[in-house]
Design an enzyme around this catalytic site. Structure first.
Site, PDB file in Angstrom:
ATOM      1  N   GLU A  82     -12.610   2.894  -4.415  1.00  0.00           N
ATOM      2  CA  GLU A  82     -11.882   1.794  -3.774  1.00  0.00           C
ATOM      3  C   GLU A  82     -10.511   1.648  -4.418  1.00  0.00           C
ATOM      4  O   GLU A  82     -10.405   1.526  -5.642  1.00  0.00           O
ATOM      5  CB  GLU A  82     -12.631   0.471  -3.935  1.00  0.00           C
ATOM      6  CG  GLU A  82     -13.779   0.266  -2.993  1.00  0.00           C
ATOM      7  CD  GLU A  82     -14.269  -1.176  -3.010  1.00  0.00           C
ATOM      8  OE1 GLU A  82     -14.869  -1.580  -2.006  1.00  0.00           O
ATOM      9  OE2 GLU A  82     -14.053  -1.894  -4.002  1.00  0.00           O
ATOM     10  N   CYS A  83      -9.456   1.648  -3.609  1.00  0.00           N
ATOM     11  CA  CYS A  83      -8.098   1.381  -4.054  1.00  0.00           C
ATOM     12  C   CYS A  83      -7.717   2.277  -5.234  1.00  0.00           C
ATOM     13  O   CYS A  83      -7.457   3.464  -5.038  1.00  0.00           O
ATOM     14  CB  CYS A  83      -7.919  -0.099  -4.376  1.00  0.00           C
ATOM     15  SG  CYS A  83      -6.188  -0.631  -4.313  1.00  0.00           S
ATOM     16  N   GLY A  84      -7.709   1.778  -6.463  1.00  0.00           N
ATOM     17  CA  GLY A  84      -7.395   2.630  -7.600  1.00  0.00           C
ATOM     18  C   GLY A  84      -8.337   3.807  -7.708  1.00  0.00           C
ATOM     19  O   GLY A  84      -7.910   4.932  -8.038  1.00  0.00           O
TER      20      GLY A  84
END
Length: 457
Positions: A323-325
């Site tokens: 997720e994201c990072g």
């Protein structure tokens, strides 16, 4: 609920001061946060010793909201919920599910203590207080805390005008620039990076004891108005029975209610640190790379050869999701703000960069196009996107999901899928109720059905 007319009005400082002062008194206090923020809850947890949960009226169905509040209210005498943004700020619609803190206060019957930044004004603060107290009859303003007060006379001017409207003033917090929290591009610096947190908590508690009427604030509290839960509501079915979760300064944004739901569904969580060159436990059957600040540690991640090789080996036979990072780390490369490009794991084909920043912010719903770690094809998820990274090369992986914003307007496709590896900038907060009955994870690893999980487990 601790709320304010706007962002930047001092909610976080006042919330942390209240948490620290009540804990010093020996009160079993816990924090919660409205909206999808993942930084403030970590500070709540650090100051109280209890996990802090998120409450979001747009991203969480009503039954999940009640369930999360029931969890948050356990093992504590007082729950202090910090509001996001301004009290009534959110989407334009639908009523009661706009993502506004006021939605949570109204639904759960939480008394609101309004923090008013009165720098640059005196008696005019009464107009703001009265407006907030009368705008929505379903939201009860229990009192006001004056913030950034310049002098006793300054406090007296605002206090006299506000109390004349019938609204109690519960304290006047003086200005102290040394109590300001350090910030970076996504908000506050993480709690785990704050070297002087114990000292800050002690100073906040001391000022709260001096400037706030703690007894009057405690007297405002009421039990939350929630429906009794028999089966637990699992926000997101666990991706496996034993889940390896990256957990260090580069990977720290995992919502507490998601992890709690996995454990309540019978899954085991095994943490590992990519920054320490650790790979996922070979005994696990799924791996999760949360969001965080990998761009600040890109050099160390690029040098973590064991982590990269262990993750690649894991991904040959078991699902991996970022997720994201975490999504950025799954890509080919990450360019930091100085323009230096670092090699990442290459399990997905995209490249990301912070050299040219562009804010991406807002609620998202995602309809999965393929079976993956976070659900089967057709599953609809709700969550949030907040990042400054840009995709400089999209790669050739299959798009993971069809994306829409909080109003239902199309946002194109998002994320990527290659084999058992998936990822997206989107942070999941919940699965829509129609899909929650199917809690079998995408890899056919059996997990307890939602209806079989007791709320008391």
């Amino acid at each position: 609920m601790i709320a304010a007319p706007r962002s930047g009005g001092g909610k976080t400082t006042l919330t942390l001061a209240l948490l620290a002062a009540l804990r010093r008194r020996g009160v079993a206090v816990r924090g919660a946060k409205t909206g999808p923020d993942y930084i403030d809850p970590a500070f709540h947890e650090a100051l109280t010793g209890r996990s802090s949960l998120n409450l979001d009226s747009w991203a969480m169905p009503p039954a999940l909201l009640d369930d999360v509040m029931a969890q948050a209210s356990t093992a504590c005498e007082i729950l202090v919920t910090e509001a996001s943004m301004g009290l009534f700020d959110g989407l334009m619609e639908p009523r009661g599910a706009r993502g506004a803190p006021a939605d949570i206060a109204a639904r759960l019957g939480l008394p609101v203590v309004l923090v008013l930044d009165i720098s640059g004004q005196g008696q005019s603060a009464a107009a703001t207080a009265l407006g907030f107290a009368t705008l929505d009859p379903a939201v009860r303003i229990a009192g006001v805390i004056l913030n950034r007060v310049g002098s006793p006379r300054h406090a007296a001017m605002a206090t006299q005008a506000i109390t004349a409207t019938g609204i109690p003033v519960l304290g006047a917090f003086g200005r102290d620039t040394q109590l300001q929290m350090p910030e970076r591009h996504l908000g506050l610096v993480q709690a785990r990076e704050h070297g002087g947190l114990d000292e800050l908590a002690d100073r906040l508690a001391t000022q709260a004891e001096r400037d706030l009427d703690l007894d009057a604030i405690l007297a405002c509290a009421l039990p939350p108005r929630i429906a009794p839960m028999v089966p637990a509501v699992i926000a997101l079915p666990p991706p496996g029975q034993r889940i390896a979760v990256a957990n260090d300064a580069a990977f720290s944004f995992l919502y507490a209610h998601i992890m709690s739901g996995w454990r309540r569904a019978g899954a085991e969580i095994h943490f590992f640190s990519p920054l320490n060159d650790e790979g996922p436990d070979e005994g696990c059957d799924a791996c999760w790379l949360p969001g965080g600040y990998p761009e600040l540690h890109a050099g160390r991640l690029a040098a973590a050869g064991h982590f990269r090789h262990a993750l690649a080996r894991f991904a040959r036979t078991r699902p991996v999701h970022g997720e994201c990072g975490g999504f950025m780390v799954l890509g080919e490369s990450l360019t930091d703000k100085a323009g230096v490009t670092h090699r990442m794991t290459g399990l997905l084909g995209h490249a990301t960069s912070f050299a040219t920043r562009r804010m991406n912010l807002g609620y998202r719903s995602a309809t999965l196009r393929h079976d993956c770690a976070i659900g089967r094809a057709g599953t609809v998820l709700r969550g949030h996107e907040f990042h400054y990274a840009t995709v400089t090369s999209p790669g050739s992986d299959a798009p993971l999901a069809e994306m829409r914003d909080g109003y239902g307007d199309p946002r194109g496709t998002g994320g990527g899928l290659r084999g058992l590896v998936s990822g997206t900038f989107f942070h999941v907060l919940s699965t829509l109720p129609a899909m929650q009955a199917d809690t079998t994870c995408a890899t056919d690893i059996p997990v307890p059905a939602m209806a079989q999980v007791s709320a008391q487990t």
